[in-house]
Design a protein around this motif. Structure first.
Motif, PDB file in Angstrom:
ATOM      1  N   MET A 225       0.814  -1.213   0.000  1.00  0.00           N
ATOM      2  CA  MET A 225       0.000   0.000   0.000  1.00  0.00           C
ATOM      3  C   MET A 225       0.850   1.266   0.000  1.00  0.00           C
ATOM      4  O   MET A 225       0.350   2.349  -0.271  1.00  0.00           O
ATOM      5  CB  MET A 225      -0.922   0.022   1.217  1.00  0.00           C
ATOM      6  CG  MET A 225      -1.847  -1.170   1.326  1.00  0.00           C
ATOM      7  SD  MET A 225      -3.072  -1.192  -0.008  1.00  0.00           S
ATOM      8  CE  MET A 225      -4.165   0.113   0.523  1.00  0.00           C
ATOM      9  N   GLY A 226       2.116   1.160   0.382  1.00  0.00           N
ATOM     10  CA  GLY A 226       2.978   2.330   0.409  1.00  0.00           C
ATOM     11  C   GLY A 226       2.942   3.078   1.717  1.00  0.00           C
ATOM     12  O   GLY A 226       3.738   3.984   1.927  1.00  0.00           O
ATOM     13  N   ASN A 227       2.026   2.756   2.621  1.00  0.00           N
ATOM     14  CA  ASN A 227       2.115   3.344   3.968  1.00  0.00           C
ATOM     15  C   ASN A 227       1.464   2.440   4.999  1.00  0.00           C
ATOM     16  O   ASN A 227       0.587   1.635   4.677  1.00  0.00           O
ATOM     17  CB  ASN A 227       1.541   4.762   4.019  1.00  0.00           C
ATOM     18  CG  ASN A 227       0.048   4.779   3.959  1.00  0.00           C
ATOM     19  OD1 ASN A 227      -0.626   4.367   4.896  1.00  0.00           O
ATOM     20  ND2 ASN A 227      -0.481   5.239   2.843  1.00  0.00           N
ATOM     21  N   ALA A 228       1.947   2.593   6.232  1.00  0.00           N
ATOM     22  CA  ALA A 228       1.534   1.693   7.295  1.00  0.00           C
ATOM     23  C   ALA A 228       0.116   1.997   7.783  1.00  0.00           C
ATOM     24  O   ALA A 228      -0.504   1.167   8.437  1.00  0.00           O
ATOM     25  CB  ALA A 228       2.525   1.777   8.462  1.00  0.00           C
ATOM     26  N   PHE A 229      -0.390   3.184   7.454  1.00  0.00           N
ATOM     27  CA  PHE A 229      -1.718   3.561   7.956  1.00  0.00           C
ATOM     28  C   PHE A 229      -2.796   2.633   7.419  1.00  0.00           C
ATOM     29  O   PHE A 229      -3.732   2.277   8.125  1.00  0.00           O
ATOM     30  CB  PHE A 229      -2.060   4.997   7.539  1.00  0.00           C
ATOM     31  CG  PHE A 229      -1.240   6.038   8.233  1.00  0.00           C
ATOM     32  CD1 PHE A 229      -0.064   5.708   8.883  1.00  0.00           C
ATOM     33  CD2 PHE A 229      -1.650   7.354   8.242  1.00  0.00           C
ATOM     34  CE1 PHE A 229       0.691   6.672   9.512  1.00  0.00           C
ATOM     35  CE2 PHE A 229      -0.904   8.330   8.877  1.00  0.00           C
ATOM     36  CZ  PHE A 229       0.271   7.983   9.516  1.00  0.00           C
ATOM     37  N   ALA A 230      -2.671   2.270   6.135  1.00  0.00           N
ATOM     38  CA  ALA A 230      -3.686   1.405   5.543  1.00  0.00           C
ATOM     39  C   ALA A 230      -3.562  -0.003   6.100  1.00  0.00           C
ATOM     40  O   ALA A 230      -4.550  -0.728   6.231  1.00  0.00           O
ATOM     41  CB  ALA A 230      -3.533   1.391   4.032  1.00  0.00           C
TER      42      ALA A 230
END
Lengths: 318, 223
Positions: A225-230
């Motif tokens: 996803m490119g970031n840990a938030f998702a």
């Protein structure tokens, strides 16, 4: 109240100046493509809220069309030669650092002054955007300082800004595109699918293996996803809460915080985190667009091992 | 029954990046394919994409610093940064980057994440300084070494940011953890979470700092 929208107006003006500077650069054979690309970004900053969702979607396709059909290039003209720069550097000395430091200094001191004085109670600046607003203020202060002190030609900031921006090129909007892709992934149920897969291969009875799968799941999903938030809400729902916190009795603060930080190790290893990994490669004019990622992988892997140990020891044995 | 079809979009991204197509094109195609396979009509996909792009404009604000940085480069800022380091005794690329790493982590832990960054500090200051220090240690640098020192400068900025910011209470990721766990009836304060970001922050400093010292040894050896 000064909020993000003020910055969008400033950013739109700056991107329009990049478009004008690009169009005027006769040394760039593709200058009109560059001018079109930055004009579209300026349009997005100024009028994005009035275009409607479909209108913005069309704008995104237009940006992709310009970049995808190789309409972007860069000029070869340099405003000053290396020798001239050496001479300027001799003449102005270390004072040259001062305007460069105005930007971080304004952002730093300004944020402190805002947060720890009665200013915070006023409605002057949107609390969510304080540092960015002050960064914008710092840019304006630095530009004014440079003009008064160095007396460059009036078009110089536009020329120099365009030169750097065209060096970065399409990579400049890749982070924003990836954020939009994240929205599509979420709407199409990619997260649910990955959570279901992680749930299906769960080991039984072993806390350590569950910790391992949780941390590795954060890494892999973050890389996708490119970031840990998702990744976090999905992995928390699939493994973190049911197995580690409820069944295993782990410390929820450790599981939450260090789970997220395991995801950050994934961020260091993926081209999908373009603003951290791909954009700097363009900005530093590196030959390989993956050079920054390669420099980060050993740290990321060693730190992942440390995170897994922290999760296991501090989460279950302290 | 798990629906695997939306995952095809992920495969497209991986293949597209590997085959070196234009990444913007790869992302747009992957977004549209994923949306369609996820059962959305085309116009719905287009509007989710457009909405997502518009809502995330703040990500691209940082480019407003370029006119200032470019102007200062015109007047020799990078050359000045090199001279400063070249005249500093005991300055090495590794030590310089370790100091930057520490600063970046501490400032990020105070919530000041946009104070330093790739356009603001890495391109105009950190990378030229690290290169100048490396030249002092090693003599003239070949292309590969130049590339590696620059990449390490960017990497150091990222690592300092990522493993400092979660110590700050009001950062988005901490609030996201709090919100996600609250959804399962687990109530935590931001303070409880941010305290547990400290052990990882220390590990990050030690691990990456060690690697930076190894960079120094390597530079010194080949001189």
């Amino acid at each position: 109240m000064i909020n993000l929208h003020w910055l969008y107006i400033l950013a739109g003006a700056v991107f329009l100046s990049f478009a004008i500077g690009s169009a005027r650069d006769a040394s760039n054979p593709k200058r009109l493509g560059n001018a079109l690309f930055w004009s579209l970004v300026a349009l997005s900053f100024w009028f994005g809220d009035f275009l409607g969702d479909i209108g913005n979607g069309v704008l995104v396709l237009a940006l992709v069309g310009v970049a995808g059909t190789h309409m972007l290039g860069r000029g070869t003209a340099e405003s000053t030669t290396v020798e001239q720069r050496e001479r300027f550097s001799e003449r102005y000395g270390n004072r040259l650092f001062l305007p460069a430091l105005i930007i971080p200094f304004t952002a730093f001191v300004g944020t402190m002054a805002f947060n720890y004085t009665p200013l915070k109670g006023t409605d002057l600046i949107d609390p969510k955007a304080v540092t960015l607003v002050l960064l914008g203020l710092g840019v304006i202060l630095a530009l004014v300082t440079c003009h008064v002190w160095l007396g460059p030609p009036a078009a110089a900031p536009v020329e120099e800004g365009s030169r750097l921006m065209n060096g970065v090129g399409w990579a400049a909007v890749l982070p924003q595109m990836l954020a939009a892709l994240g929205a599509i992934f979420a709407a199409a149920g990619v997260g649910t699918t990955i959570g279901a897969i992680a749930g299906a291969i769960l080991p039984e009875g072993s806390i350590f293996l569950a910790v391992l799968l949780y941390a590795l799941g954060m890494v892999v999903f973050t890389m996708i996803m490119g970031n840990a938030f998702a990744a976090f809400p999905v992995m928390a729902a699939a493994i973190g809460v049911p197995l580690l916190i409820h069944a295993g009795g782990g410390n929820p603060a450790v599981i939450g915080a260090v789970g997220m930080l395991s995801g950050f190790c994934g961020t260091l290893m993926t081209p999908m985190a373009a603003n951290f990994n791909i954009v700097p490669a363009a900005l530093l004019e590196l030959k390989s667009q993956y050079a920054v990622i390669r420099a980060q992988v050993p740290t990321a892997l060693a730190l992942l091992v440390a995170n897994i140990l922290i999760l296991y020891v501090a989460g279950f044995h302290l | 029954m798990i629906d695997y079809w939306p995952l095809l979009g992920i495969a497209l991204v991986v293949v597209g990046f590997a085959m070196r197509f234009n990444p913007l094109l790869v992302v747009a195609v992957a977004a549209i394919v994923t949306g369609l396979l996820g059962g959305m009509p085309f116009l719905k996909v287009l509007s989710v994409l457009g909405h997502g792009f518009n809502e995330n404009r703040y990500v691209s604000i940082i480019w407003i610093v370029l006119p200032v940085i470019g102007l200062l480069e015109r007047y020799g800022l990078q050359q000045r940064a090199r001279t400063l380091i070249a005249n500093m005794r005991g300055a090495t690329a590794g030590r310089l980057l370790i100091v930057y790493l520490g600063f970046r982590q501490v400032l990020a832990a105070l919530g000041l994440t946009s104070v330093m960054g790739h356009p603001q500090t890495v391109r105009p200051l950190l990378a030229p300084m690290a290169l100048a220090a490396a030249e002092k240690q090693h003599g003239a640098l070949d292309e590969d070494t130049t590339e590696r020192v620059k990449a390490m400068s960017a990497a150091t900025d990222n690592i300092g940011l990522f493993f400092g910011e979660d110590i700050f209470l009001a950062i988005a990721s901490i609030l996201l953890i709090q919100g996600s766990l609250a959804g399962f009836g687990i109530e935590l304060t931001p303070f409880q979470l941010s305290v547990w970001a400290i052990p990882t922050a220390i590990c990050a400093f030690l691990i990456h700092g060690t690697r930076l010292l190894l960079v120094d040894r390597k530079l010194g050896r080949r001189a």
